[in-house]
Design a protein around this motif. Structure first.
Motif, PDB file in Angstrom:
ATOM      1  N   ASP A  89       0.807  -1.220   0.000  1.00 51.07           N
ATOM      2  CA  ASP A  89       0.000   0.000   0.000  1.00 51.07           C
ATOM      3  C   ASP A  89       0.839   1.269   0.000  1.00 51.07           C
ATOM      4  OD1 ASP A  89      -2.334  -1.486   0.061  1.00 51.07           O
ATOM      5  OD2 ASP A  89      -2.398  -1.552   2.251  1.00 51.07           O
ATOM      6  N   LEU A  90       2.149   1.130   0.156  1.00 52.12           N
ATOM      7  CA  LEU A  90       3.046   2.281   0.135  1.00 52.12           C
ATOM      8  C   LEU A  90       3.995   2.179  -1.044  1.00 52.12           C
ATOM      9  CD1 LEU A  90       4.112   2.750   3.882  1.00 52.12           C
ATOM     10  CD2 LEU A  90       2.380   4.017   2.619  1.00 52.12           C
ATOM     11  N   ASP A  91       4.080   3.242  -1.827  1.00 54.44           N
ATOM     12  CA  ASP A  91       5.077   3.347  -2.886  1.00 54.44           C
ATOM     13  C   ASP A  91       5.974   4.517  -2.525  1.00 54.44           C
ATOM     14  OD1 ASP A  91       6.615   3.709  -5.143  1.00 54.44           O
ATOM     15  OD2 ASP A  91       4.974   3.297  -6.547  1.00 54.44           O
ATOM     16  N   LEU A  92       7.076   4.218  -1.830  1.00 50.01           N
ATOM     17  CA  LEU A  92       7.926   5.272  -1.294  1.00 50.01           C
ATOM     18  C   LEU A  92       8.752   5.959  -2.368  1.00 50.01           C
ATOM     19  CD1 LEU A  92       9.086   3.584   2.038  1.00 50.01           C
ATOM     20  CD2 LEU A  92       7.145   5.109   1.624  1.00 50.01           C
ATOM     21  N   GLU A  93       8.967   5.308  -3.496  1.00 52.37           N
ATOM     22  CA  GLU A  93       9.705   5.946  -4.593  1.00 52.37           C
ATOM     23  C   GLU A  93       8.877   7.040  -5.251  1.00 52.37           C
ATOM     24  OE1 GLU A  93      11.527   3.524  -7.478  1.00 52.37           O
ATOM     25  OE2 GLU A  93      12.665   2.322  -6.048  1.00 52.37           O
ATOM     26  N   ALA A  97       0.508   6.722  -0.931  1.00 50.94           N
ATOM     27  CA  ALA A  97      -0.114   5.715  -0.070  1.00 50.94           C
ATOM     28  C   ALA A  97      -1.516   5.450  -0.600  1.00 50.94           C
ATOM     29  CB  ALA A  97      -0.177   6.200   1.376  1.00 50.94           C
ATOM     30  N   VAL A  98      -1.915   4.177  -0.609  1.00 51.20           N
ATOM     31  CA  VAL A  98      -3.249   3.796  -1.097  1.00 51.20           C
ATOM     32  C   VAL A  98      -4.088   3.358   0.095  1.00 51.20           C
ATOM     33  CG1 VAL A  98      -4.564   2.294  -2.625  1.00 51.20           C
ATOM     34  CG2 VAL A  98      -2.290   3.096  -3.317  1.00 51.20           C
ATOM     35  N   PHE A  99      -5.218   4.039   0.289  1.00 50.82           N
ATOM     36  CA  PHE A  99      -6.114   3.751   1.399  1.00 50.82           C
ATOM     37  C   PHE A  99      -7.424   3.167   0.883  1.00 50.82           C
ATOM     38  CE2 PHE A  99      -3.421   7.215   2.908  1.00 50.82           C
ATOM     39  CZ  PHE A  99      -3.012   6.739   4.141  1.00 50.82           C
TER      40      PHE A  99
END
Length: 359
Positions: A89-93, A97-99
């Motif tokens: 759920d996290l794409d730090l690049e 964030a997908v909720f």
């Protein structure tokens, strides 16, 4: 030659494109933290983590601080953040964030600084074994820790609770000029408690607008070490140059001297949002309280870091509002001033070196 009245009239014509923040007022029922309170709360969490002596306590506290930062900058509900699986759920690049679940999923842009801290924690020894469960903490424990940090920061515990942070983020975005409907979509709201006008924005539009207008990453889009988010108080022109008086979100007044043509191109007028930047080599350091006629801008700050080589020194300071400041001075100047960590000094710079960027 263009006189002041003509210049301001042209500015007014150009400013019609976007100013939603100028007509935004916080509804009476929305309780939120002001910018200075948010800064104090972040600092309280940071000091709390730094005070941990054992590694297990440091791990637990850093985990709670990251949970706080995720709530503070995403505007999500506590249950939504706790349900995040940091593996998918996290794409730090890309900083997202997908909720939510199924058809109710939404993508929220995150500040670059937060993504870096999350990546450093998850890839380091403190994050070992927490993959997929980073934010899964007992809600009662979360509130107890948040209330304690709020007390240390001098904030209301109700406002520092997850619900208060959500409202604070909404107000922060709206004050920064993010359109009402985009704020609704970012927060995943179906009601109209913070919005009164409804328009359609695609997900790509929403992310683009938030990234451009939200204050979190504005300081990261420039190589200048000193960045201030401001609004224009006054513009005075003489036909060649323009003196621009600015005020930061925390009440500090600054002055910039630019060409009149630049002022016109930026569309500067009272109330316009701008980012003021100053490169570190152009910042001088002096004893607090000493006066000089040469430097229009003087900001008292507590010294938090000192680095030096044989010929140059880097001085880092923190102003009362939490703003980070940096000055690069010669080794001789550093020897003469002899600053120490914790000392109050003034960071000074001339109006001519303040570069303005429209937001």
């Amino acid at each position: 030659m263009v006189n002041d009245s003509a210049l301001m009239e042209r500015h007014k014509e150009r400013s019609q494109k976007l100013a939603p923040c100028e007509v935004f007022t916080v509804p009476d029922g929305v309780r939120h933290l002001e910018p200075a309170q948010l800064v104090a709360l972040e600092r309280s969490f940071k000091l709390w983590c730094a005070a941990a002596k054992r590694s297990d306590r440091r791990r637990s506290r850093e985990r709670m601080r990251l949970l706080f930062l995720m709530l503070r900058y995403s505007g999500a509900r506590l249950g939504e953040v706790q349900a995040l699986d940091d593996r998918c759920d996290l794409d730090l690049e890309s900083g997202e964030a997908v909720f939510g679940e199924n058809g109710a999923r939404r993508t929220v842009p995150l500040p670059v600084t937060l993504c870096r801290e999350l990546d450093r924690f998850l890839d380091g020894p403190l994050g070992a074994g927490l993959e997929g469960t980073l934010f899964q903490v007992d809600p009662g424990y979360v509130r107890r820790i948040f209330y304690a940090r709020a007390a240390e920061a001098g904030c209301s515990k109700t406002l520092a609770a997850p619900r208060g942070l959500r409202a604070s983020r909404a107000v922060e975005l709206l004050r920064s000029g993010v359109p009402l409907t985009v704020v609704r979509d970012i927060l995943g709201q179906s009601s109209t408690d913070l919005t009164c006008v409804f328009q359609a924005y695609s997900q790509e539009d929403a992310q683009r607008i938030v990234r451009r207008l939200a204050p979190d990453d504005a300081a990261l889009r420039t190589s200048a070490r000193n960045t201030f988010l401001c609004r224009v108080l006054k513009v005075r022109c003489d036909g060649v140059m323009a003196e621009v008086i600015l005020k930061t979100d925390f009440g500090t007044e600054l002055c910039s001297l630019i060409t009149q043509e630049s002022a016109m191109n930026l569309g500067l007028e009272p109330g316009a949002p701008v980012a003021a930047t100053v490169k570190a080599p152009l910042v001088d350091l002096g004893q607090a309280g000493a006066t000089t006629d040469l430097d229009r801008n003087r900001i008292p700050a507590v010294i938090t870091g000192i680095k030096r080589t044989a010929v140059i020194g880097e001085i880092i300071g923190e102003a009362a509002d939490g703003t980070s400041l940096c000055a690069l001075v010669s080794g001789a100047t550093l020897d003469q001033l002899d600053p120490v960590i914790g000392q109050l000094m003034e960071f000074r710079f001339k109006a001519l070196v303040v570069v303005l960027n429209s937001l």
